[in-house]
Design a protein around this motif. Sequence first.
Motif, PDB file in Angstrom:
ATOM      1  N   THR A 149      -6.197  -7.217   1.078  1.00  0.00           N
ATOM      2  CA  THR A 149      -5.099  -8.098   0.671  1.00  0.00           C
ATOM      3  C   THR A 149      -5.450  -9.580   0.662  1.00  0.00           C
ATOM      4  OG1 THR A 149      -4.278  -8.196   2.955  1.00  0.00           O
ATOM      5  CG2 THR A 149      -3.387  -6.459   1.533  1.00  0.00           C
ATOM      6  N   ILE A 157      -3.821  -3.381   3.741  1.00  0.00           N
ATOM      7  CA  ILE A 157      -2.601  -2.572   3.820  1.00  0.00           C
ATOM      8  C   ILE A 157      -3.050  -1.121   3.913  1.00  0.00           C
ATOM      9  CG2 ILE A 157      -0.617  -1.712   2.522  1.00  0.00           C
ATOM     10  CD1 ILE A 157      -0.283  -4.466   1.330  1.00  0.00           C
ATOM     11  N   SER A 208       7.833   3.574   0.033  1.00  0.00           N
ATOM     12  CA  SER A 208       7.832   2.264   0.691  1.00  0.00           C
ATOM     13  C   SER A 208       6.454   1.625   0.599  1.00  0.00           C
ATOM     14  CB  SER A 208       8.242   2.415   2.160  1.00  0.00           C
ATOM     15  OG  SER A 208       9.564   2.896   2.267  1.00  0.00           O
ATOM     16  N   GLY A 209       5.417   2.442   0.770  1.00  0.00           N
ATOM     17  CA  GLY A 209       4.054   1.929   0.646  1.00  0.00           C
ATOM     18  C   GLY A 209       3.758   1.434  -0.752  1.00  0.00           C
ATOM     19  N   ASN A 211       5.925   0.260  -2.885  1.00  0.00           N
ATOM     20  CA  ASN A 211       6.640  -1.012  -3.073  1.00  0.00           C
ATOM     21  C   ASN A 211       5.899  -2.165  -2.402  1.00  0.00           C
ATOM     22  OD1 ASN A 211       8.736   0.131  -4.532  1.00  0.00           O
ATOM     23  ND2 ASN A 211       9.979   0.530  -2.723  1.00  0.00           N
ATOM     24  N   ARG A 212       5.327  -1.893  -1.245  1.00  0.00           N
ATOM     25  CA  ARG A 212       4.576  -2.938  -0.551  1.00  0.00           C
ATOM     26  C   ARG A 212       3.351  -3.352  -1.355  1.00  0.00           C
ATOM     27  NH1 ARG A 212       1.795  -2.692   5.494  1.00  0.00           N
ATOM     28  NH2 ARG A 212       1.224  -4.909   5.560  1.00  0.00           N
ATOM     29  N   LEU A 215       4.524  -5.530  -4.266  1.00  0.00           N
ATOM     30  CA  LEU A 215       4.861  -6.887  -3.832  1.00  0.00           C
ATOM     31  C   LEU A 215       3.604  -7.699  -3.544  1.00  0.00           C
ATOM     32  CD1 LEU A 215       7.874  -6.115  -1.448  1.00  0.00           C
ATOM     33  CD2 LEU A 215       7.977  -7.257  -3.674  1.00  0.00           C
ATOM     34  N   GLN A 216       2.634  -7.064  -2.875  1.00  0.00           N
ATOM     35  CA  GLN A 216       1.384  -7.770  -2.564  1.00  0.00           C
ATOM     36  C   GLN A 216       0.632  -8.111  -3.845  1.00  0.00           C
ATOM     37  OE1 GLN A 216       0.601  -8.783   0.435  1.00  0.00           O
ATOM     38  NE2 GLN A 216      -1.349  -9.728  -0.138  1.00  0.00           N
TER      39      GLN A 216
END
Length: 275
Positions: A149, A157, A208-209, A211-212, A215-216
């Motif tokens: 990241t 992540i 959820s992962g 989506n993360r 976003l990143q």
Amino acid sequence: MAFSVNTNAGAFAALQNLNKTTADLNTIQTQINTGLKVASAKDDAATFAIAQTLRGDVAGLNAVKSSLDRSQSTIDVAIAAGEAVSDLLIELKEKAVAAKDAGLDTASRTSLNNDFSQLRDQITSIVSNAEFNGTNAVESGGDAIVAITNDTGSNTITIAAQDLSLGGDNISITAAQSIGTAATASAAVDNIESSIANVNTSLSELGSGANRLTLQGTFVSQLSDAIEVGIGNLVDADLAQASADLQSLQVKQQLGLQALSIANQAPSTVLSLFG
């Protein structure tokens, strides 16, 4: 000032000014050709060093984008597999509930059990093929999804693998599960219901992962763009100003040539003293 044919101070001054104008003109032409006011360390050592450091950051962020894209693709495959398994479990529940009917004849029960077996085995096929770039996050002992990241690769992540295999952590039904009798069908229904709940939880974790990661990825893209703009502010030439300077220097160069020509003619005036 004394007249001299050996030393022409005016010509020296005119030549120096002309050389400076020519050097400035070359600089402006280079800016126009490259679009850069700082193209090398010779132009501005400090600014060039800063720009090079920032270019290194951008290069690192490009690697981050690639890592995030790979991870996003991997988790998309895992989610697709999870959703397919969830749909199969729902179909399996329908078959198992139907098989609980004690009044079924042998042919009907056999048909239901055959359908059940095919759907059950399809779960194994889906899970074993849910792989992207060597990573399978839904098989037994599957791989966690890891993405870097930052531009040094020191931060990551990590999205945990979800075991969706038959008889695994989340799916209670086994590779030998059947609904050949009302009793085994009843047991299968219980197993399937708990499996559906577990798979839904796994899908929530994977979603959820995903989506993360998205976003990143958005942040990294914006950060890279901001650094690129910053580099441009440091090294890019103002072409409007360069165009104006070019015209001015071209005029100065012509005037400098004329001044040098006039200065070179000065010694010939000495001849008039001996006319």
